[in-house]
Design an enzyme around this catalytic site. Structure first.
Site, PDB file in Angstrom:
ATOM      1  N   ASP A 182       0.680  -1.235   0.237  1.00 14.37           N
ATOM      2  CA  ASP A 182      -0.108  -0.014  -0.166  1.00 14.37           C
ATOM      3  C   ASP A 182       0.755   1.139  -0.155  1.00 14.37           C
ATOM      4  O   ASP A 182       1.547   1.649  -1.093  1.00 14.37           O
ATOM      5  CB  ASP A 182      -0.898  -0.131   1.163  1.00 14.37           C
ATOM      6  CG  ASP A 182      -2.114   0.775   1.330  1.00 14.37           C
ATOM      7  OD1 ASP A 182      -2.522   1.252   0.213  1.00 14.37           O
ATOM      8  OD2 ASP A 182      -2.115   1.346   2.570  1.00 14.37           O
ATOM      9  N   LYS A 235      -1.117  -1.511  -4.668  1.00 14.75           N
ATOM     10  CA  LYS A 235      -1.902  -0.515  -4.868  1.00 14.75           C
ATOM     11  C   LYS A 235      -0.972   0.572  -5.043  1.00 14.75           C
ATOM     12  O   LYS A 235      -0.733   1.439  -4.382  1.00 14.75           O
ATOM     13  CB  LYS A 235      -2.646   0.157  -3.603  1.00 14.75           C
ATOM     14  CG  LYS A 235      -3.917  -0.858  -3.147  1.00 14.75           C
ATOM     15  CD  LYS A 235      -4.752  -0.225  -2.009  1.00 14.75           C
ATOM     16  CE  LYS A 235      -5.387  -1.170  -1.194  1.00 14.75           C
ATOM     17  NZ  LYS A 235      -5.985  -0.686  -0.069  1.00 14.75           N
ATOM     18  N   ASP A 282      -7.380  -9.162   5.609  1.00  9.09           N
ATOM     19  CA  ASP A 282      -8.406  -9.044   6.687  1.00  9.09           C
ATOM     20  C   ASP A 282      -9.234  -7.853   6.616  1.00  9.09           C
ATOM     21  O   ASP A 282      -8.403  -6.606   6.267  1.00  9.09           O
ATOM     22  CB  ASP A 282      -7.957  -9.402   7.838  1.00  9.09           C
ATOM     23  CG  ASP A 282      -7.142  -8.331   8.421  1.00  9.09           C
ATOM     24  OD1 ASP A 282      -6.085  -8.084   7.659  1.00  9.09           O
ATOM     25  OD2 ASP A 282      -7.358  -7.829   9.656  1.00  9.09           O
TER      26      ASP A 282
HETATM   27  P1  IMP Z   1       1.880  -0.454   3.608  1.00  8.57           P
HETATM   28  O1  IMP Z   1       3.118  -0.711   4.698  1.00  8.57           O
HETATM   29  O2  IMP Z   1       1.111   0.772   3.678  1.00  8.57           O
HETATM   30  O3  IMP Z   1       2.448  -0.915   2.486  1.00  8.57           O
HETATM   31  O4  IMP Z   1       1.001  -1.505   4.258  1.00  8.57           O
HETATM   32  C1  IMP Z   1       1.045  -2.996   3.986  1.00  8.57           C
HETATM   33  C2  IMP Z   1      -0.022  -3.528   4.716  1.00  8.57           C
HETATM   34  O5  IMP Z   1      -1.193  -2.938   5.114  1.00  8.57           O
HETATM   35  C3  IMP Z   1      -0.191  -4.886   4.305  1.00  8.57           C
HETATM   36  O6  IMP Z   1       0.344  -6.202   4.407  1.00  8.57           O
HETATM   37  C4  IMP Z   1      -1.799  -5.194   4.874  1.00  8.57           C
HETATM   38  O7  IMP Z   1      -1.469  -5.957   6.126  1.00  8.57           O
HETATM   39  C5  IMP Z   1      -2.215  -3.820   4.995  1.00  8.57           C
HETATM   40  N1  IMP Z   1      -3.145  -3.448   4.033  1.00  8.57           N
HETATM   41  C6  IMP Z   1      -2.870  -2.430   3.102  1.00  8.57           C
HETATM   42  N2  IMP Z   1      -4.185  -2.253   2.148  1.00  8.57           N
HETATM   43  C7  IMP Z   1      -4.894  -3.201   2.514  1.00  8.57           C
HETATM   44  C8  IMP Z   1      -6.351  -3.722   2.255  1.00  8.57           C
HETATM   45  O8  IMP Z   1      -6.779  -3.042   1.145  1.00  8.57           O
HETATM   46  N3  IMP Z   1      -6.971  -4.800   2.904  1.00  8.57           N
HETATM   47  C9  IMP Z   1      -6.354  -5.154   3.948  1.00  8.57           C
HETATM   48  N4  IMP Z   1      -4.929  -5.001   4.362  1.00  8.57           N
HETATM   49  C10 IMP Z   1      -4.515  -4.034   3.858  1.00  8.57           C
END
Ligand code: IMP
Ligand code: MG
Length: 174
Positions: free
Chosen positions: A101, A129, A158
């Site tokens: 994300d 994303k 989840d």
């Molecule tokens: P980042 O550190 O922002 O890249 O977030 C990654 C983590 O956020 C992932 O491993 C997920 O656990 C959680 N996450 C991000 N987007 C989603 C989503 O759409 N659904 C569920 N979990 C998400």
């Protein structure tokens, strides 16, 4: 109360794409062994399905990091909740994530794991994303699907610990 879930990626599409990525990884790692690092809990379903489709020798380890609270927004803080059991020296490491994300989790993780002397580190994610990326330096080597900015569940992902067991990727309708 049951949430309404709209199917974004049906089970057959996910399975077919995981198979494809498994073949690609097998070809790229030909003559080597790959050390998969499953990021718990979300990455567990994808890791199992992927590992079954890799034909070079596979070893597995697990790490649990938390970057989110109970809701759908990032806290911006990455914490190691469970560390790896095995050392990484000389290994061809492939981090297996459910979704990227902001990129904060993987940016932090790759920095930490690089310090442990692996031969190389690559990243494989079920979902990406790209429009949400804050950490632009995170380079993803294998992506099954790039998706729009929607909160998705299923196949390990989840919403408040629910829906990880869905065999497809869905969007929780609000
Ligand atoms: P980042 O550190 O922002 O890249 O977030 C990654 C983590 O956020 C992932 O491993 C997920 O656990 C959680 N996450 C991000 N987007 C989603 C989503 O759409 N659904 C569920 N979990 C998400
Ligand atoms: Mg996660």
């Amino acid at each position: 109360m049951e949430d309404k879930i709209r199917i974004l990626l049906p089970e057959d599409d996910v399975d077919a794409r995981v198979e494809e990525i498994g073949k690609q990884i097998s070809a790229d790692y030909a003559g080597k062994a790959v050390h998969l690092i499953c990021i718990l809990k979300g990455g567990v379903f994808f890791t199992c399905e992927l590992a079954k489709r890799i034909t070079v020798p596979v070893s597995l380890d697990f790490m649990c990091v938390s970057s989110y609270g109970a809701g759908t927004k990032s806290s911006g803080i990455v914490k190691i909740v469970k560390d790896l059991d095995e050392p990484l020296e000389g290994k061809h490491v492939l981090i297996v994530e459910d979704i990227i994300d902001s990129g904060r989790t993987l940016s932090y993780l790759t920095e930490v794991l690089k310090q442990r002397g692996p031969a190389d580190i690559k990243i494989c994610t079920l979902l990406d994303k790209p429009s949400r990326r804050v950490k632009k330096e995170v380079k993803v080597d294998y992506t099954c699907f790039s998706i729009p900015d929607e909160f998705v569940v299923g196949y390990g992902l989840d919403y408040d610990q629910k829906y990880r067991n869905l065999p497809y990727i869905g969007v929780v309708e609000v």
